[in-house]
Design a protein around this motif. Structure first.
Motif, short mmCIF file in Angstrom:
data_model
loop_
_atom_site.label_atom_id
_atom_site.label_comp_id
_atom_site.label_asym_id
_atom_site.label_seq_id
_atom_site.Cartn_x
_atom_site.Cartn_y
_atom_site.Cartn_z
N ALA A 130 0.84 -1.20 0.00
CA ALA A 130 0.00 0.00 0.00
C ALA A 130 0.87 1.25 0.00
CB ALA A 130 -0.88 0.00 1.24
N ASN A 131 0.32 2.34 -0.48
CA ASN A 131 1.00 3.63 -0.30
C ASN A 131 1.03 3.97 1.20
OD1 ASN A 131 1.50 4.16 -3.06
ND2 ASN A 131 -0.63 4.82 -3.33
N ASP A 132 1.82 4.97 1.55
CA ASP A 132 1.97 5.33 2.95
C ASP A 132 0.64 5.62 3.63
OD1 ASP A 132 4.68 4.99 2.72
OD2 ASP A 132 5.12 7.13 2.44
N ASP A 133 -0.31 6.13 2.87
CA ASP A 133 -1.61 6.45 3.47
C ASP A 133 -2.59 5.29 3.37
OD1 ASP A 133 -2.09 6.42 0.77
OD2 ASP A 133 -2.94 8.45 0.67
N GLY A 134 -2.11 4.12 2.95
CA GLY A 134 -2.95 2.93 2.85
C GLY A 134 -3.69 2.78 1.54
N SER A 135 -3.54 3.74 0.64
CA SER A 135 -4.28 3.71 -0.62
C SER A 135 -3.65 2.71 -1.59
CB SER A 135 -4.33 5.09 -1.24
OG SER A 135 -3.02 5.58 -1.48
N VAL A 136 -4.37 2.46 -2.69
CA VAL A 136 -3.93 1.47 -3.68
C VAL A 136 -2.63 1.90 -4.35
CG1 VAL A 136 -6.25 0.62 -4.12
CG2 VAL A 136 -5.40 2.56 -5.43
N PRO A 137 -1.86 0.94 -4.87
CA PRO A 137 -0.53 1.24 -5.40
C PRO A 137 -0.50 2.23 -6.55
CG PRO A 137 -0.74 -1.10 -4.97
CD PRO A 137 -2.11 -0.52 -4.80
N ASN A 138 -1.51 2.25 -7.39
CA ASN A 138 -1.53 3.20 -8.51
C ASN A 138 -2.98 3.39 -8.97
OD1 ASN A 138 -2.19 0.96 -10.12
ND2 ASN A 138 -0.09 0.68 -10.84
N ASN A 139 -3.15 4.01 -10.13
CA ASN A 139 -4.51 4.38 -10.56
C ASN A 139 -5.15 3.37 -11.50
OD1 ASN A 139 -3.12 4.77 -12.97
ND2 ASN A 139 -3.94 6.83 -13.35
#
Length: 553
Positions: free
Chosen positions: A135-144
């Protein structure tokens, strides 16, 4: 009769797609099966086709109705068993029919043993068999990256504490083709079926095998290009140019490996399904050089765009860009609205109950569509029911089972309307498809125009299909000859097919108005033609709406 040993049988072949859930139920389960297909092979052979493409019948939880595979080397019990498939192969070959099966290699089911092991940890034997990312640092998905079926192409897995990639359903994780072991497993799967006697493969989503390992974001879409999929205002998948999530250059090398395997089984062939923003360039890369795919088709003719200018432009782009590659034309399959509805005249597609396969206008329109692909240079895929003139079945929301349609209803009704069962009879329950409640309802308009009903009508579209396809086989120029367009009215496909033995002049009026073409500079000769065609004559020719005219030069 035994199946032909011609290694180039695929070149100019007509391939008939069977969607096994909807062909014939021999066991009273409400779902079609392999024995049902086997029992109808004489009917399929009578159409004049060369091969049968069977959609997936492998072991599957059926969340995407077979396109989510949990065992690549076995038959799902709802369809039968491996012995049933062996009987099907033997009978098909006795009728001189090739069998191509649908291989879904880009992804599998989350119930496959490979994924079950992979998701347990990041250090097991299958840890790198799928596409995992932190995950990204904020927990979001790796890309779009987006899923074709809506929403992000990433799903969080609490066991691995990572996201996994899925270009389709969350239950269809993408295999990691950058791993050589995954590539070998895919080749082993293909060889399992080659040893069992299949004559080739339809490769589902063949340009989806590899992804960008840097996981770069896709850029926003700046234009709608040929062959793009999911380009609808209700689906965010179409908001992007798919530069990094598919159609990667590494795929070419894998297809070379795949072809090397098939070359060990002379006469086997492949047709790839390509859906991308620049489909023709991808088709060229995948079919050129005689060392990768034998042929491929894109979504160009599976959209709502229609008419002679569109078809002529599409064919010319293929001629310009494919080089020594080979196209396969498809106007319908299990993923899109039926062509008789999708390409209908504006304002005529709402009242499906008015459809009549014996209506002269419908017959002529359907045969003009058929001529557009079967007289053009390339191979052809036909979808079950097209020979009966079937239109899209009308379903209620309560009837739907397709997860794609359930997600986007009501703006998009999904794929169930083209997947409803075949109608074989008029006086048996469910059109003779099954004695039980079918998995999807059989359309009443289809029962009215069942195989049994049309067999009894000499001028029905079914008989014209047989006539055209069997006539086509008698002319090698239509299987492998060159094709050159001639200037003519905008709504007419006017062209020459030529090889060193024969030259044919062809004209197809793809409109509901009379058109006039000029064949003054051609010495038109008499020849035997299908009864639904007319002979071209030297000089000015009037084409009635949807009329097809041909002659020999």
């Amino acid at each position: 009769m035994t199946v032909s040993n011609n290694s180039n049988w695929w070149r100019g072949a007509v391939i008939y797609q069977v969607y096994p859930r909807s062909y014939l139920d021999s066991t009273g389960t409400g779902v079609g099966d392999l024995k049902g297909i086997t029992s109808k092979l004489e009917y399929i052979a009578s159409l004049g086709v060369d091969a049968v493409w069977i959609s997936p019948f492998f072991t599957s939880p059926m969340k995407d109705f077979g396109y989510d595979i949990s065992d690549y080397c076995d038959v799902d019990p709802i369809f039968g068993c491996l012995a049933d498939f062996d009987v099907l192969i033997e009978k098909a070959h006795s009728l001189n029919l090739k069998i191509m099966i649908d291989l879904v290699l880009s992804h599998c089911s989350d119930e496959h043993k490979w994924f079950k092991e992979s998701r347990l940890s990041d250090n097991n034997d299958k840890a790198d068999w799928f596409v995992w990312a932190d995950a990204n640092d904020d927990g979001s998905v790796p890309n779009n990256w987006q899923s074709v079926f809506g929403g992000a192409a990433w799903t969080w897995d609490s066991r691995r504490k990572q996201y996994y990639l899925h270009n389709f359903l969350t239950s269809q994780p993408d295999l990691n083709f950058h791993n050589p072991e995954v590539q070998q497993a895919s080749l082993d799967t293909a060889e399992f079926w080659l040893k069992r006697g299949v004559d080739g493969f339809r490769l589902d989503a063949v340009n989806f095998y590899f992804h960008d390992q840097r996981l770069r974001n896709n850029p926003p879409r700046v234009e709608v290009t040929e062959g793009a999929i999911g380009v609808r205002p209700d689906n965010p998948y179409g908001f992007q140019m798919h530069k990094y999530d598919k159609s990667q250059p590494q795929n070419v090398r894998f297809l070379e490996k795949f072809r090397s395997l098939l070359d060990q089984y002379p006469g086997s062939a492949t047709v790839g399904e390509i859906g991308c923003d620049h489909s023709i360039e991808t088709m060229a890369a995948y079919t050129s050089g005689n060392n990768k795919l034998n042929m491929a088709y894109s979504f160009d003719l599976l959209t709502e765009e229609k008419g002679a200018p569109f078809l002529k432009g599409t064919i010319l782009r293929h001629q310009e860009k494919l080089l020594d590659g080979w196209p396969c034309w498809s106007t319908g399959n299990h993923d899109v609205q039926r062509v008789m509805t999708r390409w209908a005249d504006k304002g005529t597609v709402e009242k499906q109950t008015d459809y009549d396969a014996n209506n002269q206008k419908d017959i002529e329109r359907g045969l003009a569509y058929l001529a557009s692909t079967t007289l053009a240079r390339g191979s052809v895929c036909l979808y079950q029911g097209e020979e009966l003139g079937f239109t899209e079945a009308k379903l209620t929301y309560e009837d739907l089972v397709d997860p794609y349609g359930l997600t986007f209803w009501p703006e998009y009704q999904g794929r169930d309307g083209c997947r409803t069962p075949m109608a074989w009879t008029t006086d048996q329950p469910n059109g003779g498809f099954s004695t039980a409640k079918p998995w999807l309802p059989v359309a009443s308009s289809h029962i009215k125009n069942s195989v049994e009903a049309l067999e009894l009508q000499p001028e029905a579209i079914l008989h014209h299909y047989r006539d055209i396809l069997n006539w086509r086989k008698q002319h090698e120029v239509l299987l492998d000859g060159d094709m050159e367009f001639i200037d003519g009215p905008e709504d007419v496909l006017f062209f020459v097919r030529k090889n060193d033995k024969q030259t044919l002049l062809c004209a197809i009026n793809l409109s509901n108005k009379e058109q006039t073409i000029d064949a003054t500079h051609y010495e038109c000769q008499l020849m035997a033609i299908p009864k639904s065609f007319a002979l071209l004559e030297t000089g000015k020719n009037t084409l009635a709406p949807w009329q097809v005219k041909v002659c020999q030069l």
